[in-house]
Design a protein around this motif. Sequence first.
Motif, PDB file in Angstrom:
ATOM      1  N   CYS A  69      13.928 -10.342 -14.741  1.00 24.99           N
ATOM      2  CA  CYS A  69      13.020  -9.376 -15.381  1.00 24.99           C
ATOM      3  C   CYS A  69      13.630  -7.981 -15.436  1.00 24.99           C
ATOM      4  CB  CYS A  69      11.676  -9.343 -14.662  1.00 24.99           C
ATOM      5  SG  CYS A  69      11.739  -8.821 -12.930  1.00 24.99           S
ATOM      6  N   ALA A  70      14.964  -7.905 -15.537  1.00 30.09           N
ATOM      7  CA  ALA A  70      15.638  -6.603 -15.535  1.00 30.09           C
ATOM      8  C   ALA A  70      15.205  -5.736 -16.713  1.00 30.09           C
ATOM      9  CB  ALA A  70      17.153  -6.800 -15.552  1.00 30.09           C
ATOM     10  N   ALA A  71      15.059  -6.331 -17.883  1.00 33.27           N
ATOM     11  CA  ALA A  71      14.670  -5.553 -19.063  1.00 33.27           C
ATOM     12  C   ALA A  71      13.269  -4.998 -18.909  1.00 33.27           C
ATOM     13  CB  ALA A  71      14.767  -6.414 -20.320  1.00 33.27           C
ATOM     14  N   GLU A  72      12.360  -5.824 -18.399  1.00 33.92           N
ATOM     15  CA  GLU A  72      10.978  -5.365 -18.238  1.00 33.92           C
ATOM     16  C   GLU A  72      10.880  -4.285 -17.166  1.00 33.92           C
ATOM     17  OE1 GLU A  72      10.745  -9.539 -19.899  1.00 33.92           O
ATOM     18  OE2 GLU A  72      11.909  -8.545 -18.314  1.00 33.92           O
ATOM     19  N   LEU A  73      11.625  -4.442 -16.077  1.00 36.16           N
ATOM     20  CA  LEU A  73      11.596  -3.416 -15.042  1.00 36.16           C
ATOM     21  C   LEU A  73      12.152  -2.099 -15.572  1.00 36.16           C
ATOM     22  CD1 LEU A  73      10.957  -2.823 -12.037  1.00 36.16           C
ATOM     23  CD2 LEU A  73      13.366  -3.303 -11.560  1.00 36.16           C
ATOM     24  N   ALA A  74      13.165  -2.182 -16.410  1.00 36.37           N
ATOM     25  CA  ALA A  74      13.756  -0.967 -16.974  1.00 36.37           C
ATOM     26  C   ALA A  74      12.757  -0.183 -17.817  1.00 36.37           C
ATOM     27  CB  ALA A  74      14.986  -1.322 -17.804  1.00 36.37           C
ATOM     28  N   ASP A  75      11.740  -0.870 -18.345  1.00 34.38           N
ATOM     29  CA  ASP A  75      10.731  -0.181 -19.150  1.00 34.38           C
ATOM     30  C   ASP A  75       9.861   0.747 -18.318  1.00 34.38           C
ATOM     31  OD1 ASP A  75      11.402  -1.011 -21.686  1.00 34.38           O
ATOM     32  OD2 ASP A  75      10.092  -2.770 -21.664  1.00 34.38           O
ATOM     33  N   ILE A  76       9.894   0.618 -16.997  1.00 30.80           N
ATOM     34  CA  ILE A  76       9.193   1.591 -16.156  1.00 30.80           C
ATOM     35  C   ILE A  76       9.786   2.983 -16.376  1.00 30.80           C
ATOM     36  CG2 ILE A  76       8.828   2.325 -13.767  1.00 30.80           C
ATOM     37  CD1 ILE A  76       6.964   0.096 -14.531  1.00 30.80           C
ATOM     38  N   ALA A  98       2.992   8.558 -19.313  1.00 32.92           N
ATOM     39  CA  ALA A  98       1.997   7.510 -19.109  1.00 32.92           C
ATOM     40  C   ALA A  98       0.910   7.630 -20.169  1.00 32.92           C
ATOM     41  CB  ALA A  98       1.401   7.615 -17.710  1.00 32.92           C
ATOM     42  N   SER A  99       0.070   6.607 -20.262  1.00 33.08           N
ATOM     43  CA  SER A  99      -0.935   6.587 -21.321  1.00 33.08           C
ATOM     44  C   SER A  99      -1.845   7.806 -21.273  1.00 33.08           C
ATOM     45  CB  SER A  99      -1.770   5.309 -21.229  1.00 33.08           C
ATOM     46  OG  SER A  99      -2.799   5.306 -22.203  1.00 33.08           O
ATOM     47  N   VAL A 140       2.269  -3.363 -19.789  1.00 36.39           N
ATOM     48  CA  VAL A 140       1.691  -4.361 -18.883  1.00 36.39           C
ATOM     49  C   VAL A 140       2.791  -5.198 -18.244  1.00 36.39           C
ATOM     50  CG1 VAL A 140       0.272  -6.459 -18.799  1.00 36.39           C
ATOM     51  CG2 VAL A 140      -0.543  -4.438 -20.041  1.00 36.39           C
ATOM     52  N   MET A 141       3.776  -5.588 -19.036  1.00 38.40           N
ATOM     53  CA  MET A 141       4.850  -6.417 -18.497  1.00 38.40           C
ATOM     54  C   MET A 141       5.797  -5.603 -17.612  1.00 38.40           C
ATOM     55  SD  MET A 141       3.425  -8.902 -19.634  1.00 38.40           S
ATOM     56  CE  MET A 141       4.328  -9.864 -18.440  1.00 38.40           C
ATOM     57  N   ALA A 142       5.981  -4.324 -17.915  1.00 40.34           N
ATOM     58  CA  ALA A 142       6.775  -3.473 -17.033  1.00 40.34           C
ATOM     59  C   ALA A 142       6.110  -3.371 -15.664  1.00 40.34           C
ATOM     60  CB  ALA A 142       6.951  -2.089 -17.653  1.00 40.34           C
ATOM     61  N   MET A 143       4.796  -3.185 -15.665  1.00 38.29           N
ATOM     62  CA  MET A 143       4.068  -3.115 -14.403  1.00 38.29           C
ATOM     63  C   MET A 143       4.129  -4.454 -13.668  1.00 38.29           C
ATOM     64  SD  MET A 143       2.351  -1.130 -12.418  1.00 38.29           S
ATOM     65  CE  MET A 143       2.222   0.221 -13.589  1.00 38.29           C
ATOM     66  N   THR A 144       4.024  -5.555 -14.422  1.00 33.83           N
ATOM     67  CA  THR A 144       4.126  -6.882 -13.817  1.00 33.83           C
ATOM     68  C   THR A 144       5.482  -7.065 -13.143  1.00 33.83           C
ATOM     69  OG1 THR A 144       2.606  -7.807 -15.472  1.00 33.83           O
ATOM     70  CG2 THR A 144       4.029  -9.353 -14.292  1.00 33.83           C
ATOM     71  N   ALA A 145       6.534  -6.659 -13.819  1.00 27.44           N
ATOM     72  CA  ALA A 145       7.877  -6.780 -13.252  1.00 27.44           C
ATOM     73  C   ALA A 145       8.022  -5.946 -11.990  1.00 27.44           C
ATOM     74  CB  ALA A 145       8.919  -6.358 -14.287  1.00 27.44           C
ATOM     75  N   LEU A 156       0.816  -1.212   0.000  1.00 27.16           N
ATOM     76  CA  LEU A 156       0.000   0.000   0.000  1.00 27.16           C
ATOM     77  C   LEU A 156       0.851   1.264   0.000  1.00 27.16           C
ATOM     78  CD1 LEU A 156      -2.874  -1.017   2.429  1.00 27.16           C
ATOM     79  CD2 LEU A 156      -3.055  -0.568  -0.024  1.00 27.16           C
ATOM     80  N   THR A 157       2.097   1.172   0.454  1.00 19.73           N
ATOM     81  CA  THR A 157       2.980   2.345   0.406  1.00 19.73           C
ATOM     82  C   THR A 157       3.372   2.687  -1.024  1.00 19.73           C
ATOM     83  OG1 THR A 157       5.059   1.110   0.670  1.00 19.73           O
ATOM     84  CG2 THR A 157       3.892   1.740   2.681  1.00 19.73           C
ATOM     85  N   GLU A 158       3.207   1.730  -1.954  1.00 19.13           N
ATOM     86  CA  GLU A 158       3.552   1.971  -3.361  1.00 19.13           C
ATOM     87  C   GLU A 158       2.327   1.911  -4.272  1.00 19.13           C
ATOM     88  OE1 GLU A 158       6.282   3.073  -4.236  1.00 19.13           O
ATOM     89  OE2 GLU A 158       7.694   2.514  -2.642  1.00 19.13           O
ATOM     90  N   ALA A 159       1.128   1.795  -3.708  1.00 17.04           N
ATOM     91  CA  ALA A 159      -0.069   1.699  -4.542  1.00 17.04           C
ATOM     92  C   ALA A 159      -0.228   2.918  -5.441  1.00 17.04           C
ATOM     93  CB  ALA A 159      -1.311   1.522  -3.662  1.00 17.04           C
ATOM     94  N   ALA A 160       0.036   4.092  -4.907  1.00 13.97           N
ATOM     95  CA  ALA A 160      -0.115   5.308  -5.706  1.00 13.97           C
ATOM     96  C   ALA A 160       0.924   5.376  -6.821  1.00 13.97           C
ATOM     97  CB  ALA A 160       0.000   6.539  -4.809  1.00 13.97           C
ATOM     98  N   THR A 161       2.108   4.868  -6.562  1.00 15.16           N
ATOM     99  CA  THR A 161       3.141   4.817  -7.599  1.00 15.16           C
ATOM    100  C   THR A 161       2.665   3.962  -8.771  1.00 15.16           C
ATOM    101  OG1 THR A 161       4.829   4.966  -5.877  1.00 15.16           O
ATOM    102  CG2 THR A 161       5.556   4.270  -8.059  1.00 15.16           C
ATOM    103  N   LEU A 162       2.112   2.800  -8.467  1.00 18.15           N
ATOM    104  CA  LEU A 162       1.606   1.906  -9.511  1.00 18.15           C
ATOM    105  C   LEU A 162       0.457   2.548 -10.264  1.00 18.15           C
ATOM    106  CD1 LEU A 162       1.598  -1.379  -7.382  1.00 18.15           C
ATOM    107  CD2 LEU A 162       3.315  -0.696  -9.076  1.00 18.15           C
ATOM    108  N   LEU A 163      -0.401   3.260  -9.554  1.00 15.07           N
ATOM    109  CA  LEU A 163      -1.533   3.914 -10.206  1.00 15.07           C
ATOM    110  C   LEU A 163      -1.071   5.028 -11.135  1.00 15.07           C
ATOM    111  CD1 LEU A 163      -4.544   4.325 -10.613  1.00 15.07           C
ATOM    112  CD2 LEU A 163      -4.577   5.699  -8.522  1.00 15.07           C
ATOM    113  N   ALA A 164      -0.130   5.853 -10.684  1.00 16.37           N
ATOM    114  CA  ALA A 164       0.354   6.959 -11.517  1.00 16.37           C
ATOM    115  C   ALA A 164       0.982   6.443 -12.805  1.00 16.37           C
ATOM    116  CB  ALA A 164       1.356   7.804 -10.733  1.00 16.37           C
ATOM    117  N   LEU A 165       1.796   5.396 -12.697  1.00 10.16           N
ATOM    118  CA  LEU A 165       2.477   4.849 -13.875  1.00 10.16           C
ATOM    119  C   LEU A 165       1.498   4.259 -14.881  1.00 10.16           C
ATOM    120  CD1 LEU A 165       5.422   3.121 -12.015  1.00 10.16           C
ATOM    121  CD2 LEU A 165       5.703   4.890 -13.767  1.00 10.16           C
TER     122      LEU A 165
END
Length: 396
Positions: free
Chosen positions: A340-347, A355-356, A261-266, A166-175
């Motif tokens: 998943c380093a490549a996918e995380l880097a896509d963040i 963002a979209s 989607v995969m960046a967020m998954t990572a 929950l401390t990072e929920a807003a980060t995920l939402l913004a991205l």
Amino acid sequence: MPAPARIPVAPSARSTLGVEWELLLVDSDSGQTRQCAAAVLEAVRDAEAVRDAKAVHAPGVVGELLQNTVELVTGVCSSVGEARADLQASLDRVRAATASMRVDVTGAGTHPFSRWEEQQVTDAARYSTLIDRTQWWGRQMTIYGMHVHVGIESADKILPITNALLTEAATLLALSASSPYWQGEATRYASNRSLLFQQLPTAGLPYQFDAWEQYESYVQDMLTMGVIDTISEIRWDIRPVPAFGTIEVRVADAMPTLREVMAMTALVQCLVEDFSSRLDAGEGLPRFHPWQVAENKWRAARYGMDAILVVGADNAEELVTDHVRALLARLAPVAERLGCAAELADIALICDAGASYQRQLAVAAREGADGRDVVRHLVAETAHDRLLGPDGAPLA
């Protein structure tokens, strides 16, 4: 008063994944939503039956609340790469099925201009029950998200990690924010979907429990009062899923590209694995007051990538993009271990390209543009799996 019934937690392998991606079906000519999910699902089933006479359903492709939606669902995956391949195969099946229907598919938290009263609800008992209970708010749920399940190997870790996430929920939402429009109107919110969805009973931010018995008592109370009929009707932004042995992160808007989607998954997988490792080391996990979590969610929904978020229990604040870059640096070793380093880097790509919701607004800002141009842009991003500028040129 009798003790609440025990809720067993299924065994799950650590940091395994399951991903769900809700996709919009839109008319190739008008850009309006198309109420054709039943036909699409049938076409996918027919194609599967040709290859496998025993096929009785479409692997990885299911219906949802509305007939303008299909959902791609992975199996249990051991890595982000495996989840990507699973989703790609399902996306290919759906696009093959829609090719002759003049129907395109894309992902976004809301459609830019279609109206909720024109959407058809899928004929299923659980959806009828939802609409009957929630009425006006329920009928407006023309919204779309993506969900990530992460396997938790020990039931004792589920609640501490849920609270820490929950401390990072807003980060995920913004991205992930991709719903700046509602009924054809620019809302000035990055994620209108997230605030609309929390109007439903048991949706929105979860309560923070210290012990599994507290969670069991909550579930028992909801069942006793008739708020829910099954535990799956607890639709929190982040929730335990005891039947799978997972934590499910549901706070994100649907995004138009599989790459996002995969960046967020990572990012979700790395956060969970990092918190799990810190518990193994005997560390305490970060935790915010509920009002801090709620304020952060509102800021992310309103301001998106321009949000200034609370990043510490002492109310320290940081611009979300600065916070994300520091977070990526901290999680880089975790991503290497998980592959998943490549996918995380896509963040970082989302931070750089926007963002979209930002890309959608840029398209709409062009002279003479309208909602159909925004839809075409979303469709093109999904088709090419590229983040595109308002002129259609790749941003990366």
